[in-house]
Scaffold this motif. Structure first.
Motif, mmCIF file in Angstrom:
data_model
loop_
_atom_site.group_PDB
_atom_site.id
_atom_site.type_symbol
_atom_site.label_atom_id
_atom_site.label_comp_id
_atom_site.label_asym_id
_atom_site.label_seq_id
_atom_site.Cartn_x
_atom_site.Cartn_y
_atom_site.Cartn_z
ATOM 1 N N LYS A 74 -4.922 -8.411 -6.329
ATOM 2 C CA LYS A 74 -3.285 -8.506 -6.116
ATOM 3 C C LYS A 74 -2.632 -9.963 -6.224
ATOM 4 C CE LYS A 74 -0.905 -4.759 -5.234
ATOM 5 N NZ LYS A 74 -0.129 -3.897 -6.250
ATOM 6 N N SER A 92 -14.351 -0.577 -3.670
ATOM 7 C CA SER A 92 -14.009 -1.483 -3.798
ATOM 8 C C SER A 92 -15.028 -2.926 -3.189
ATOM 9 C CB SER A 92 -12.564 -2.085 -3.634
ATOM 10 O OG SER A 92 -11.859 -2.199 -4.981
ATOM 11 N N MET A 124 0.967 -1.123 0.058
ATOM 12 C CA MET A 124 -0.018 -0.288 0.303
ATOM 13 C C MET A 124 1.142 1.766 -0.085
ATOM 14 S SD MET A 124 -2.835 -1.568 2.477
ATOM 15 C CE MET A 124 -4.014 0.569 2.399
ATOM 16 N N TYR A 159 -8.119 -5.357 -1.442
ATOM 17 C CA TYR A 159 -7.518 -5.205 -2.379
ATOM 18 C C TYR A 159 -6.344 -5.840 -2.692
ATOM 19 C CZ TYR A 159 -2.219 -2.703 -1.810
ATOM 20 O OH TYR A 159 -1.278 -2.139 -2.215
ATOM 21 N N ASP A 212 2.684 1.601 -4.049
ATOM 22 C CA ASP A 212 0.964 2.206 -4.634
ATOM 23 C C ASP A 212 0.399 3.584 -3.961
ATOM 24 O OD1 ASP A 212 1.003 -0.211 -5.437
ATOM 25 O OD2 ASP A 212 -0.473 -0.742 -4.415
ATOM 26 N N LEU A 261 -9.954 2.473 -1.898
ATOM 27 C CA LEU A 261 -11.208 1.104 -0.956
ATOM 28 C C LEU A 261 -11.744 0.895 -0.803
ATOM 29 C CD1 LEU A 261 -7.363 0.998 1.286
ATOM 30 C CD2 LEU A 261 -7.697 -0.242 -0.724
#
Length: 880
Positions: free
Chosen positions: A503, A374, A164, A499, A167, A371
């Motif tokens: 990935k 989502s 995170m 999240y 990102d 986040l």
């Protein structure tokens, strides 16, 4: 196990511990990741390691245990994974208090020694919750127990933080936070409790002391914060202050100009319509300060002491300064008005009870917008289903308007933030296992406990390593938790889960479902029997282990499950627990009676060889199993438990067992044998269906009845789905009504329960009950009328197709005069009640003013009084 193995009576304390340990030793709760069975997994919401299970925990655990036990019986490979949370603030506070008793502070020990001391305390107390879970009967996989600060979960925390941070979703910024001066750390919203307190609203003036010269009046409940004032705000449309906008007033104590600014936030109708702005110590003021580019001086240190203002108030505690600032302003003549008392809402620390202080400080934050989107989309798309669906609006209302999350805490116990600072201000986040650059120093803050808890569904299964457990049991099947932490814990798990699911780590990106759990079951709060929230201050809390000791674990479990529905609160009291204990005893006695009369499980005779009572109870079993199955499947535990309870008590015990006695004692061996088989084939699936909720007594009874290994691994009972025998149902309903009416008459006449009286029945053949006289005589305590029979009373019972007349000879059985006096006395009471209720309902003034529910209650009382008068009048007539 045979009937001889059953104890004489059911005393839970003598059996529950041993039964639980036998299940653990047999490995029933240990999941097999290599199994080809379909998976079903639940991770336990981790309780604080320094705590103990309260009634809310017990409620949650009972529901999870019931779900997992049922799925195990349905043939799933079940994993219910236990664990505990490191509870950063709670544990650090507890240890610091112990150190204070020893005359030592954490600073005296130093960070490493202090953390070692916390680990020692954790080792000493962490077994408490585990032993309580065993007492409740939790079927968890103890071999997989986790802790939020064990090595694997610490790696998961570091991995997510690194991802995170890279990102751009984790950043550092100076923002306003909830600050605890006692704990000297930022705390989360969930750790702040708001309460109305009496304070003083003080109005004072900036500017000239004369009303004829430029000045402005503001008010505050926190006088000390005026030391941090950097502006005064008014509404842009407020004509009173149009000429003052842009004017700068001298601060009464500081070499600072305080300008007047306009902002739509200000309510011109509240107070003077002017608001003092202290950006570093109030959330709304901070927002105004950002909009207007105001200076944001912090006037307190981390302990809530006034500091660095250059005034005489430096060194004072905030509460002392509140008084001294007011007094100093009064000496200047600036106090305009004091209002005492002034009730207002103040946030208090959940841990220490102190008022929290909004404080501007440098913290680490999560950019939650992508986040949260989502997490919201996962529910919108149906990847995660919320039960009850009525909670969806609250979910969307939160995730669609979420603010960035402060994740740093100024503590020593917890996951230390994996950020290192270089000598020239460099900031790096090494990967797990990667050494930081030489000469760099690590961030001293730790992460908010919710950060590690948010990873719980997948970190506990081995992530970021692609373990067999992760492949088999993730995403988890359902999360069971309270609606009160929907936003604080569930939202974080959904954000992290979606999240990480996107990935390419541990293969999760390849999963079809990129959510941490497929279903979210939100239960309500446990309240006391009066509907009040349980709390220590009210003294109405209930220790679940106390109930286990007094009533048995099954009684506690059934009490909680019987009231459980998605999203609904539940009220419980000792009467409920006592009733549940009586239910377990009733089951025990019923099964023991059945076993004493040869009950066994096996193939039933053809239906045409079964009695009408046999066919009826088998049909009812089928219907109840379907109803219970539906209730469990939709998380409506109350529906399932109520169906099973009333079937077991009202229909099996109160009716079928009594009818079965007649069949067993009929002298017809074939009928007695068939009855024993029906008894066994009813009790077997009934005990299995009840076992997820009351596993201890059902284990004992089921093994005695069937000789099976354990009800824990027995197959879940399935409804046959056969067509209901309408003839048998109507027959039994008529029989029940007839017997009930005779019993009611006997009670009204004062006949002893077991006293038999002669009776003559007319119309039973027409009603289809001609072959049921033996049932009627046995259950209604009647004897066939003989020569010289004379009826002293007559009962007419309207059944489904005709009326049956029962003529009874009560002569010599009833003290007629005594019964007359008793009935006359009761009649007088009923007539008085009718007169009172009719008087109220005839009063137009009462009807116009009384609430509808009060009027309805009076009408109901009137109706009952009328019915009682009719019954007692008929009784007196029958007595002559």
């Amino acid at each position: 196990m045979t009937n001889e193995a059953l104890p004489k009576s059911w005393i839970p304390a003598e059996h529950e511990d041993g039964l639980y340990q036998s299940w653990v030793d047999a490995g029933y709760f240990t999941a097999d990741a290599s199994s080809d069975k379909p998976p079903f997994s639940i991770v336990i919401p981790p309780p604080n390691v320094n705590g103990s299970l309260h009634m809310g925990h017990a409620y949650e655990h009972v529901l999870m245990d019931a779900l997992t036990r049922r799925r195990r019986m349905q043939g799933y490979e079940v994993l219910w994974l236990p664990g505990m949370d490191h509870a950063a603030i709670a544990m650090q506070t507890m240890v610091e208090r112990k150190l204070a008793d020893e005359g030592v502070t954490r600073d005296d020990l130093g960070r490493e020694a202090f953390i070692e001391r916390v680990w020692q305390e954790k080792a000493a107390i962490s077994g408490t919750i585990g032993s309580q879970m065993r007492k409740l009967g939790d079927g968890v996989d103890w071999s997989r127990e986790r802790f939020t600060m064990d090595e694997g979960l610490s790696t998961a925390v570091h991995t997510v933080f690194k991802q995170m941070f890279d990102d751009g979703l984790i950043y550092q910024a100076e923002r306003l936070v909830n600050w605890s001066p006692v704990l000297r750390t930022a705390i989360s919203d969930i750790e702040v409790n708001y309460a109305d307190v009496e304070g003083e609203l003080v109005s004072f003036r900036y500017g000239a002391m004369s009303d004829d010269e430029p000045h402005i009046v503001v008010a505050t409940t926190r006088m000390e914060t005026m030391l941090g004032d950097t502006a005064i705000a008014v509404h842009p449309d407020d004509e009173r202050y149009r000429d003052l906008v842009g004017v700068e007033f001298e601060h009464p104590f500081l070499d600072r100009k305080v300008p007047v600014v306009v902002d739509d936030y200000v309510d011109p109708e509240f107070g003077s319509g002017a608001v003092k702005i202290t950006p570093a110590h109030d959330p709304n003021d901070f927002a105004i300060g950002q909009r207007h580019g105001l200076a944001m001086p912090t006037i307190m240190d981390e302990t809530g002491v006034i500091t660095d203002t250059g005034t005489q108030f430096d060194g004072m505690d905030r509460f002392e300064a509140r008084v001294k600032v007011r007094e100093a302003l009064a000496e200047q003549g600036r106090i305009v008005k004091e209002v005492r008392p002034y009730l207002h809402s103040v946030g208090h620390s959940e841990r220490t009870g102190e008022p929290i202080e909004p404080r501007l400080s440098m913290q680490w934050w999560v950019n939650v917008e992508p986040l949260a989107k989502s997490a919201g989309d996962a529910v919108r798309n149906g990847d995660t289903v919320i039960h009850p669906t009525s909670m969806e609006s609250r979910w969307f209302g939160w995730v669609d308007d979420m603010h960035d999350w402060c994740i740093s805490r100024q503590l020593w116990w917890g996951h230390r933030i994996p950020i290192w600072y270089g000598p020239d201000g460099e900031v790096v986040c090494p990967a797990p296992g990667e050494a930081p650059p030489e000469g760099y120093t690590q961030e001293t803050d730790v992460l908010d406990t919710w950060f590690s808890s948010g990873l719980w569904p997948f970190s506990t299964l081995g992530w970021p390593t692609d373990t067999a457990d992760l492949q088999k049991f993730y995403p988890t099947s359902v999360l069971v938790t309270g609606y009160d932490i929907l936003f604080f814990w569930v939202a974080r798990m959904m954000m992290f889960g979606t999240y990480v699911g996107a990935k390419d780590v541990a293969g999760l990106a390849d999963r079809e479902a990129k959510v941490p759990f497929g279903s979210l079951f939100l239960h309500g709060l446990v309240r006391d029997e009066h509907g009040r929230k349980m709390s220590k201050s009210k003294g109405n809390g209930i220790d679940p282990l106390d109930w286990v000791e007094r009533f048995g674990a099954d009684a506690l479990r059934f009490t909680l499950a019987r009231g459980a529905n998605p999203g609904s609160d539940i009220s419980v009291g000792e009467d409920h627990a006592s009733s549940s204990r009586n239910f377990a005893t009733k089951l025990f006695n019923a099964t023991k009676f059945a076993l004493m009369n040869g009950a066994k499980v096996g193939d039933l005779p053809p239906r045409d060889q079964l009695t009408v009572a046999d066919r009826w109870i088998l049909d009812r079993l089928d219907e109840v199993l379907a109803e219970a199955d539906s209730g469990f499947e939709s998380y409506e535990f109350s529906k399932a438990c109520e169906a099973l309870y009333h079937f077991a008590w009202d229909e099996v015990c109160d009716w079928y067992l009594e009818l079965a006695k007649v069949q067993i004692n009929s002298g017809d061996q074939a009928r007695a044998d068939a009855t024993a088989l029906v008894l066994g084939n009813v009790l077997d699936p009934l005990l299995r269906a009840l076992s997820p909720v009351i596993p201890f007594v059902t284990e004992t009874l089921w093994k005695a009845l069937t000789g099976g290994e354990s009800v824990v691994v027995a197959p879940w009972p399935q409804a046959a789905g056969a067509t209901v025998d309408a003839v048998a149902r109507t027959h039994i309903e008529d029989l029940q009504k007839l017997i009930t009416e005779v019993r009611r008459f006997r009670s009204d006449q004062g006949l002893a329960p077991n006293q038999r009286v002669s009776a003559e029945l007319e119309g039973t053949d027409a009603a289809g009950l001609g072959q049921s006289r033996a049932y009627i005589d046995s259950l209604a305590k009647l004897d066939t009328a003989g020569d010289g029979f004379t009826a002293t009373a007559t009962i007419e019972v309207r059944l489904s197709s005709t009326t049956v007349v029962v003529r009874i000879d009560t002569s010599g059985s009833v003290d007629v005069e005594a019964e007359k006096r008793r009935a006359a006395k009761d009649l007088a009471v009923a007539e008085k009640e009718l007169a009172q209720t009719s008087g109220k309902l005839g009063n137009e003034q009462f009807l116009s003013k009384a609430p509808d529910h009060v009027v309805d209650k009076i009408r109901a009382r009137q109706k009952l009084a009328q019915e009682e008068i009719e019954r007692l009048t008929a009784k007196l007539d029958s007595l002559g």
